[in-house]
Design an enzyme around this catalytic site. Structure first.
Site, PDB file in Angstrom:
ATOM      1  N   CYS A 116       0.598  -1.389  -0.126  1.00  0.00           N
ATOM      2  CA  CYS A 116       0.254  -0.391   0.046  1.00  0.00           C
ATOM      3  C   CYS A 116       0.737   1.621   0.108  1.00  0.00           C
ATOM      4  CB  CYS A 116      -1.020  -0.538   0.971  1.00  0.00           C
ATOM      5  SG  CYS A 116      -1.978   1.321   1.449  1.00  0.00           S
ATOM      6  N   CYS A 119      -0.731   4.720   2.366  1.00  0.00           N
ATOM      7  CA  CYS A 119      -0.446   3.948   3.957  1.00  0.00           C
ATOM      8  C   CYS A 119      -0.271   2.899   4.023  1.00  0.00           C
ATOM      9  CB  CYS A 119      -2.232   4.485   4.360  1.00  0.00           C
ATOM     10  SG  CYS A 119      -3.377   3.844   3.987  1.00  0.00           S
ATOM     11  N   SER A 120      -0.874   2.077   4.521  1.00  0.00           N
ATOM     12  CA  SER A 120      -0.582   0.773   5.356  1.00  0.00           C
ATOM     13  C   SER A 120      -2.071  -0.222   5.365  1.00  0.00           C
ATOM     14  CB  SER A 120      -0.019   0.401   6.354  1.00  0.00           C
ATOM     15  OG  SER A 120      -1.366   1.546   7.494  1.00  0.00           O
ATOM     16  N   CYS A 121      -2.283   0.208   3.909  1.00  0.00           N
ATOM     17  CA  CYS A 121      -3.480  -1.499   4.117  1.00  0.00           C
ATOM     18  C   CYS A 121      -3.457  -2.369   3.341  1.00  0.00           C
ATOM     19  CB  CYS A 121      -4.476  -1.004   2.268  1.00  0.00           C
ATOM     20  SG  CYS A 121      -5.223   1.156   2.776  1.00  0.00           S
TER      21      CYS A 121
END
Lengths: 213, 95
Positions: A116, A119-121
């Site tokens: 991702c 962000c940090s999906c």
């Protein structure tokens, strides 16, 4: 011992972690203030918050491994998973909530890897909390540009003619990689196969373990 | 390959909450699948009702995105792009 002469290292050979005794940051204060207000006004309770933290901590890559092992052993499930992974995993008891899930199957010719960049999906209901490196700027920026180098750093070297497919989890979808089933496991049960499915193999930075390993 | 639908990601840099990665803006990919509709996150971010939009999974070649610096030219990047960021395009020429 290689670390004997370094007194900033613990007996384990690792550095001591500094004590966390700096003043609270703005956002730490904000979190505490909002949490206390929500409790004070009866919107939620401390028990509810702890129960939610426990529920988050209880989600582990074993969930995803059960999905992968079933896909390896149950052809109808595999088809349903590739068609609509949100529904197929929900029917196994793993509800992804408002997000949608896509299952990406590795084959002899294709290797999938998930990142991702924004962000940090991450599919937390199947894999638990993401590892720190998944959220690092280095992994997020390099995986879309030099995935083969990233894979090599994780110990995965693919043949030149394997196609690497990078999946940037930019919006509403979450992704789980179905790693290639290791050879020599034809008569294995789904439970036994699940032990071969690592977290990294479902992110795409690793492969499933070999039966002998 | 001729049945691919190619789209170009708009080459814009608007302010605010945008979920279109900058490294893909101006790049041409083909539609891998269409998802949604999902509410527009650019409106949701400001607590406005999000307009439902198709979400396209676009597939780009590494060569299209990074040119000669690409790691493996036949490798690909897939990303989810909201339809208002896309415009019809012809297949890109090889770099």
């Amino acid at each position: 011992m290689p670390h004997d002469h370094h007194d900033h290292l613990s007996p384990s050979g690792h550095p001591y972690r500094p004590d966390d005794d700096h003043p609270l940051t703005y956002w730490q204060q904000m979190e505490i203030a909002v949490r206390e207000l929500l409790i004070e006004k009866g919107v939620t309770t401390a028990q509810d918050i702890n129960a939610q933290i426990d529920a988050m901590d209880a989600r582990t890559p074993a969930n995803g491994a059960a999905v992968v092992a079933r896909a390896w052993t149950d052809p109808a499930f595999r088809t349903a998973l590739l068609e609509d992974a949100s529904t197929a995993t929900r029917e196994m008891g793993f509800d992804i909530g408002p997000m949608r899930l896509i299952a990406l199957e590795n084959t002899a010719d294709v290797h999938n890897i998930v990142v991702c960049t924004l962000c940090s999906c991450y599919p937390r209901n199947l894999l638990g909390l993401p590892p720190d490196w998944y959220k690092s700027r280095a992994y997020r920026s390099r995986t879309v540009k030099e995935p083969r180098k990233i894979l090599a750093e994780f110990g995965v070297t693919l043949p030149e003619n394997t196609t690497v497919r990078v999946h940037d989890s930019t919006a509403d979808m979450r992704y789980i990689v179905i790693p290639h089933r290791p050879a020599g496991t034809d008569d294995w049960t789904a439970d036994a196969l699940g032990a071969l499915v690592t977290r990294d193999s479902m992110i795409g930075t690793g492969l499933a373990k070999l039966p002998s390993a | 390959m001729t049945d691919r639908t190619y789209m170009r990601v708009r080459h814009d840099m608007p302010p605010g909450h945008v979920r279109t990665p900058a490294y893909l803006r101006g790049k041409i990919g083909w539609v891998e699948r269409t998802l949604g509709p999902f509410p527009n996150p650019e409106q949701l971010a400001y607590r406005h009702a999000g307009q439902p939009l198709p979400l396209m999974r676009l597939r780009f070649t590494m060569a299209e995105v990074w040119g000669n610096a690409a790691d493996g030219h036949q490798d690909t990047i897939d990303a989810e792009i909201y339809s208002h960021w896309l415009e019809p395009a012809d297949a890109p020429h090889a770099p």
